[in-house]
Design an enzyme around this catalytic site. Sequence first.
Site, PDB file in Angstrom:
ATOM      1  N   ASP A   1      52.593  68.794  62.340  1.00 46.15           N
ATOM      2  CA  ASP A   1      51.638  68.650  61.240  1.00 46.15           C
ATOM      3  C   ASP A   1      50.371  69.476  61.394  1.00 46.15           C
ATOM      4  OD1 ASP A   1      50.606  67.219  63.354  1.00 46.15           O
ATOM      5  OD2 ASP A   1      49.958  65.514  62.146  1.00 46.15           O
ATOM      6  N   GLU A   2      50.356  70.478  62.260  1.00 47.39           N
ATOM      7  CA  GLU A   2      49.159  71.310  62.387  1.00 47.39           C
ATOM      8  C   GLU A   2      49.524  72.702  62.883  1.00 47.39           C
ATOM      9  OE1 GLU A   2      46.401  70.382  65.587  1.00 47.39           O
ATOM     10  OE2 GLU A   2      47.915  69.116  66.546  1.00 47.39           O
TER      11      GLU A   2
ATOM     12  N   ASP B   1      45.301  71.015  59.559  1.00 41.42           N
ATOM     13  CA  ASP B   1      45.834  69.765  60.115  1.00 41.42           C
ATOM     14  C   ASP B   1      46.073  68.783  58.967  1.00 41.42           C
ATOM     15  OD1 ASP B   1      46.627  67.814  61.851  1.00 41.42           O
ATOM     16  OD2 ASP B   1      44.717  67.653  62.913  1.00 41.42           O
TER      17      ASP B   1
END
EC number: 2.7.7.7
Length: 417
Positions: free
Chosen positions: A121-122, A27
């Site tokens: 974003d993860e 993350d």
Amino acid sequence: MGRGDGSGRIVSAPDADDSGTGILHVDMDAFYAAVEVLHDPSLRGLPLIIGAPDGRSVVSSASYEARRYGVRSAMPVSQAIRLCPTARIVPPDFTKYRDASQKVMTIFEEVTPLVEPLSIDEAFLDVRGVRRLWGSPGTIGAMIRRRVHEEVGITCSVGVAATKHVAKMASTMAKPDGLLVVAEADTLDFLAAKPVRAMWGVGPKTAETLESRGIRLIRDILATPPSALERAVGPALAQRLRELAAGRDPRGVETSRVEKSVGHEETFDVDVVDREALRSELLRLADRVAARLRRAGWEAGTVAIKVRFSDFTTISRSQTLPEATSVGQRIGEVARTLFDAIDRRDPVRLVGVRAERLSDAGGALGLWDDDAEWRRVEDALDSAQARFGTGTVTRARHLGARPGRGSAPHPRAHGLD
């Protein structure tokens, strides 16, 4: 227990035991804010709020410096400014964020082909099959953190565990810029003393329900009689919580993911009380949702709306359709029916339309197609927009000033109704 502002951060020693693990959750740390700092180093160390500066928008992201003042994502920007008056407001730039995300995902895919992006974003990574190439899961996690920092210029946090659920929890606790490894044999001890709010998938309302019954820690879930847990949260969720609390999570890393929903929403500059104007806006949003469905080759099995009132109370309503559709008129009619059933008449700040339970288009139509005429109209609309550009053709009822806006649509737009 790690918090959104980075306090309470927990990380592992470099030689931490990673036996029995193989799932990583990676993350990015305060991703939007980090990308802005990357492009403008003068912002480093400052409290940053990513959002529109008009005060009526919500916070898309915030740097850890701003989070320490209590600023959180989805908070109204006006409230965030009151909490942190010295913060710099930076308008979001999703082109930059997508570019950075692509670089990060490329690194993941160079490590293992088993990558499941959860958002921009993860992602989850299954590294069990690449140990001979890169080393143990803990070693791979450290390598990924190093590569993301060196090749992209931002930091990430990594959770390493035997299951997706524990890996996700671990990465949250390691934030920012940390690595937390939970060996398979340590899973139950790791979970036991954590609050139920830390469980992946337990939202604030579910947490409040559990806590009101004295179920505050994950070990309390296992100590609660199954019948009592079912009365609190229902049989399906009760069973899932018991499995996760016991460290059991059969979910694997899915390399092929179908987008679960498609939606559009509009936040008005001025709160709107005109019900017909709001119904018209719902139809406009439904048309945008339907156009995206058709471009992707999907149909929606459920239509949902979101309405946020002037006091920030937000409600959602949804309806399952008898047949899946990508027809804007049909989605709009359902959206407006859902809206009409809402009793509140307060001024409205935001409305949204979302298509859910997506499936591939092209299923067999019934003997009669009630939407045949609208399909022809919207096919013509798609063709015109493909030729002349989005926004050049629209419904006649959408011409003129939109609710909560002071200006009319593009002057070259043509009506279709």
